[in-house]
Write an enzyme that holds these catalytic residues in place. Sequence first.
Site: not given
Length: 305
Positions: A45, A130, A148, A196, A202
């Site tokens: 992270e 986060y 996020d 996305c 899509c």
Amino acid sequence: MGEETPALPADLGPVRSALIEWYERSHREYPWRRTEDPYEILVSEVMSQQTQLGRVVDAWRGFLERWPTVEALAAADRADVVGFWSDHSLGYNNRAKYLHEAAGQVCTEHDGEFPETPEDLEELMGVGPYTANAVASFAFNDGNAVVDTNVKRVLYRAFDVPDDDTAFGRAAEELLPDGRSRVWNNAIMELGGVACEKTPGCDREGCPWREWCHAYQTGDFTAPDVPTQPAFEGSRRQMRGRVVSTLREYDELPLDGLGPRVRVDYAPDGEYGREWLRGLLEDLADDGLVEVDSADGTVVVRLRR
């Protein structure tokens, strides 16, 4: 704006199932997704902050080879940790210093055992809301909804959630299935990172939320991190949305059957005629949304499945 209620579907069961099934069927294979070790997840992270994930993989593996446990990192010379960070172009060196200090906190204040809740993890040096939530989710399956940039983009487009942190947080929490923060947070971030993106894919990526998605139905793919687009009324965005909406009603349509359903003033040889419509369809085909076939001199248009 923060008081608005996001317009989520009334029945969230199918929405949740569709996303989780999509994620479990096919997702990017990053090594930190195959571990539940909080130390290894924390390293991933911190490294991933403003760094492309593809570049993080080798650095993450190299870091863990050198400092395989939180105890090893706590005992390391800070200069060596910062040097590794710099050698691998992982961004601001203070992240390496904070990670080293957090390892020391885990060892001295928690007897080598990581805190498990977002609130307790946030007490570690350099660990913000986060990152704390991500570690709680992915290591302990005990996190809140992660929000996020990717998640905000998804919520804004899919459910027309206002560009407001309170609204995003409320919508994300409502969508989160009880007891499934690990898979859910991975899945919704994957959706934002694959299907996305700023330029959406899509149909190409088989987005599982197309049937609920406001952006997919209107053709307006504006998002908080995507530049504001021109006025919508009468725009190509609006017309693209009408093409998609119309084709959702029909299996396929000939060019001159589609045109009047997109613009009432469509005239085959006019300003808004075949040439104009072909331009819209080329854009939609490039985005992987429609297919245009010519057979026996007739142009037929259909949604790409």
